[in-house]
Design a protein around this motif. Structure first.
Motif, short mmCIF file in Angstrom:
data_model
loop_
_atom_site.label_atom_id
_atom_site.label_comp_id
_atom_site.label_asym_id
_atom_site.label_seq_id
_atom_site.Cartn_x
_atom_site.Cartn_y
_atom_site.Cartn_z
N SER A 1 -8.60 3.01 0.53
CA SER A 1 -7.58 3.41 1.24
C SER A 1 -6.55 2.27 0.63
CB SER A 1 -7.76 3.42 2.49
OG SER A 1 -8.57 4.46 3.03
N GLU A 2 -5.30 2.57 0.64
CA GLU A 2 -4.45 1.66 0.39
C GLU A 2 -4.50 0.29 1.26
OE1 GLU A 2 -0.11 2.39 -1.33
OE2 GLU A 2 -0.26 2.73 0.77
N PRO A 3 -4.05 -0.79 0.60
CA PRO A 3 -4.26 -2.12 1.39
C PRO A 3 -2.91 -2.42 1.99
CG PRO A 3 -4.10 -2.57 -1.20
CD PRO A 3 -4.07 -1.15 -0.98
N LEU B 1 9.99 -6.78 3.21
CA LEU B 1 10.50 -5.88 2.22
C LEU B 1 11.66 -4.89 2.59
CD1 LEU B 1 10.10 -4.39 -1.06
CD2 LEU B 1 8.81 -2.74 0.51
N TYR B 2 11.25 -4.14 3.60
CA TYR B 2 12.39 -3.21 4.19
C TYR B 2 13.45 -4.03 4.83
CZ TYR B 2 9.63 0.90 3.13
OH TYR B 2 9.02 1.81 2.45
N GLU B 3 13.21 -5.19 5.35
CA GLU B 3 14.21 -5.76 6.20
C GLU B 3 15.57 -6.64 5.01
OE1 GLU B 3 12.61 -8.75 8.63
OE2 GLU B 3 11.86 -6.99 9.86
N PHE C 1 6.77 -9.12 -2.76
CA PHE C 1 6.07 -7.92 -2.46
C PHE C 1 5.15 -7.04 -3.76
CE2 PHE C 1 5.42 -3.20 -1.51
CZ PHE C 1 4.69 -3.40 -0.10
N GLN C 2 6.03 -7.12 -4.65
CA GLN C 2 5.69 -6.29 -5.97
C GLN C 2 4.39 -7.28 -6.34
OE1 GLN C 2 7.25 -2.82 -5.22
NE2 GLN C 2 5.89 -3.15 -6.54
N SER C 3 4.52 -8.54 -6.32
CA SER C 3 3.45 -9.53 -6.85
C SER C 3 2.20 -9.17 -5.88
CB SER C 3 3.80 -10.74 -6.73
OG SER C 3 5.03 -10.95 -7.38
N GLU D 1 -6.57 5.15 -3.21
CA GLU D 1 -5.27 5.42 -2.96
C GLU D 1 -4.14 4.61 -3.57
OE1 GLU D 1 -4.41 5.22 1.27
OE2 GLU D 1 -2.52 5.99 1.21
N ARG D 2 -3.27 5.36 -4.39
CA ARG D 2 -2.58 4.91 -5.13
C ARG D 2 -3.27 3.87 -6.26
NH1 ARG D 2 2.31 6.06 -4.72
NH2 ARG D 2 3.46 6.41 -2.91
N SER D 3 -2.47 3.23 -7.08
CA SER D 3 -3.09 2.20 -8.22
C SER D 3 -1.91 1.38 -8.79
CB SER D 3 -3.29 3.51 -9.37
OG SER D 3 -1.99 3.92 -9.91
P1 DGT Z 1 0.35 9.00 2.78
O1 DGT Z 1 -0.94 9.00 3.45
O2 DGT Z 1 0.56 9.82 1.48
O3 DGT Z 1 1.52 9.25 3.80
O4 DGT Z 1 0.63 7.63 2.39
P2 DGT Z 1 1.47 6.33 2.75
O5 DGT Z 1 3.10 6.89 3.17
O6 DGT Z 1 1.08 5.64 4.02
O7 DGT Z 1 1.48 5.32 1.75
P3 DGT Z 1 2.49 5.03 0.53
O8 DGT Z 1 1.63 4.20 -0.56
O9 DGT Z 1 3.07 6.05 -0.04
O10 DGT Z 1 3.33 4.02 1.27
C1 DGT Z 1 3.14 3.11 2.17
C2 DGT Z 1 4.16 2.08 2.41
O11 DGT Z 1 4.23 1.17 1.20
C3 DGT Z 1 5.46 2.82 2.40
O12 DGT Z 1 6.66 2.30 3.09
C4 DGT Z 1 5.94 2.65 0.78
C5 DGT Z 1 5.23 1.41 0.51
N1 DGT Z 1 4.88 0.80 -0.96
C6 DGT Z 1 3.94 1.22 -1.33
N2 DGT Z 1 3.56 0.93 -2.57
C7 DGT Z 1 4.39 0.38 -2.75
C8 DGT Z 1 5.22 -0.66 -3.92
O13 DGT Z 1 4.52 -0.66 -5.13
N3 DGT Z 1 6.30 -0.91 -3.78
C9 DGT Z 1 7.28 -0.71 -2.84
N4 DGT Z 1 8.47 -1.18 -2.76
N5 DGT Z 1 6.60 -0.12 -1.71
C10 DGT Z 1 5.47 0.34 -1.75
#
Ligand code: DGT
Length: 227
Positions: free
Chosen positions: A47-49, A65-67, A76-78, A100-102
């Motif tokens: 799963s995504e970390p 990041l969101y704030e 965050f991206q690093s 989950e993602r990549s």
């Molecule tokens: P799901 O199960 O499809 O609902 O997946 P989510 O929404 O839990 O997972 P994901 O990867 O789409 O997003 C998790 C949170 O992390 C979401 O607020 C977006 C953020 N996120 C994920 N990867 C990145 C990234 O590379 N950059 C940025 N800025 N945000 C990211």
């Protein structure tokens, strides 16, 4: 056609797991998809970390990041790039590995969007990009299949509102529309960046009660691999 290709790959001498990345917009159902496959003994699910992003030595980078995206996007991206690389490199003796993602969607969808919005400026993106290019060439992070959970932005917006993750309170429909476009160009229309593998697109607008038949399409492919 696809089944034959996968079978051929698995009968070759390589012992590397058949590696699948699960991609799709925020709220597209990646976690639910992975939970469905966790029950199979031949499948390693990563799963995504997100929890790591919420606690990097005590710092909640996702909240930061969101704030304040301008201040924290580079940080965050690093960290996303590092944690994604770690997932790509997890070893398993199981024949199938689902991620989950990549590292690819982080670069091609999220970093790209931050650049277009001028939240990340070109010099910062160049540094992330140099790391990205170095990592994908120096490490074996090859992918065999991409599962694209295709959704409409309005549907995922409703899901994001319903799950009410505290860091995501500022997420707008427009942000999800833009991110949707990034995924579409990369994985559906294939007009931006290269796809590291064949793409299997599933209709992920369906709700939990009807999505099983979409999962089945993927399952048919994957479970054939293990014989
Ligand atoms: P799901 O199960 O499809 O609902 O997946 P989510 O929404 O839990 O997972 P994901 O990867 O789409 O997003 C998790 C949170 O992390 C979401 O607020 C977006 C953020 N996120 C994920 N990867 C990145 C990234 O590379 N950059 C940025 N800025 N945000 C990211």
């Amino acid at each position: 056609m696809m089944l034959r290709n996968i079978s051929r790959m698995m009968t070759s001498k390589s012992t590397k797991p058949f590696t699948v990345i699960i991609e799709g917009n925020i709220g597209s159902g990646k976690t639910t998809f992975l939970q469905h496959f966790e029950k199979y003994k031949d499948v390693c699910v990563l799963s995504e970390p997100v929890e790591m992003w919420r606690d990097c030595a005590g710092h909640n980078l996702l909240a930061n990041l969101y704030e304040n995206p301008v201040k924290w996007s580079f940080t965050f991206q690093s960290y996303v790039q590092l944690t994604m690389l770690q997932h790509h490199l997890v070893a398993t003796t199981k024949p199938i590995k689902l991620l989950e993602r990549s590292i690819f969607s982080a670069r091609y969808c999220f970093i790209e969007k931050l650049l277009r919005d001028e939240i990340l400026l070109a010099p910062s993106v160049s540094v992330l990009n140099e790391w990205f290019k170095y990592l994908i060439t120096k490490f074996n992070i090859s992918v065999d299949l991409i599962v694209y959970l295709r959704t409409s932005p309005e549907v995922v917006y409703e899901r994001v509102l319903a799950r009410n993750r505290k860091e995501e309170k500022s997420l707008s429909l427009q942000y999800l529309k833009d991110l949707h476009d990034m995924h579409e160009k990369w994985l559906f229309y294939k007009t931006a960046f290269s796809c590291p593998a064949h793409v299997l697109t599933l209709n992920a607008d369906l709700d939990k009660s009807t999505i099983e038949k979409e999962y089945q399409k993927c399952q048919d492919h994957l479970l054939t691999i293990t014989g």
